[in-house]
Design an enzyme around this catalytic site. Sequence first.
Site, PDB file in Angstrom:
ATOM      1  CB  THR A 169      -0.932   0.030   1.223  1.00 53.18           C
ATOM      2  OG1 THR A 169      -1.664  -1.200   1.289  1.00 53.18           O
ATOM      3  CG2 THR A 169      -1.907   1.189   1.117  1.00 53.18           C
ATOM      4  CG  HIS A 190       6.409 -14.719  10.625  1.00 54.43           C
ATOM      5  ND1 HIS A 190       7.697 -14.880  10.129  1.00 54.43           N
ATOM      6  CD2 HIS A 190       6.563 -14.272  11.900  1.00 54.43           C
ATOM      7  CE1 HIS A 190       8.568 -14.544  11.054  1.00 54.43           C
ATOM      8  NE2 HIS A 190       7.918 -14.176  12.138  1.00 54.43           N
ATOM      9  CG  ASP A 194      11.581 -15.335   8.495  1.00 54.18           C
ATOM     10  OD1 ASP A 194      10.421 -15.685   8.792  1.00 54.18           O
ATOM     11  OD2 ASP A 194      12.524 -16.133   8.328  1.00 54.18           O
TER      12      ASP A 194
END
Length: 218
Positions: A169, A190, A194
Amino acid sequence: MNFNLINKDEWLRKEYYKHYTENVPCTYSLTCNIDFTDLYSVLKKENIKPYAAQIYTISTTVNQYSEFRMSINANGDLGYWDQLNPSYTVFNKKTETFSSIWTEFNSSFTDFYGACSKDIEHYSSATCLKPKADEPENVFNVSCFPWVSFTGFNLNVGVNVPYLLPIFTIGKFFKEGGKTLMPVAIQAHHAVCDGFHVAKFINSLQELIFSHEKWIYS
């Protein structure tokens, strides 16, 4: 476009993937300010629309890293795409609604800019969510929030069916310390990505923007 299957049993991230999809389903977001000063000046000088250039720089960086191209395909298989195309939002000022369209990625800025600008012009008056047909499976999402700058932006993405691809965004440019800065929020899963990978992405995106003369005039 080729989808490269991953053998989970031999995959280094097997334990992490299982943990963050089954035990603790987890997405996260990070917002950073990218220095757009010099590139913004060039875009204004050359009468180039910033949005298409923003999409190009994000797309180019996404396609440098397999962690940002990880997905589950239509057959339910885990893997990563050789290349991703941007799916991005355009705003209809009359109806105050947005549409999501896509443009095939091209490493040539000139070629991508031409195709992207044409799509934006053609579909900005659309009144439905997805007016451009034949969207391929290998797309990632970019949206623009050009009315306000932000220091944080979070999408509440459902985790029951993992959506592994990143979501970007872009906020309104703002001035600080004589620089033109671009807020960018990055949403990641995740299980496949990472903080280390997000940091690499941000550094590479910034370097690409700093080195704009290598690609904007090619």
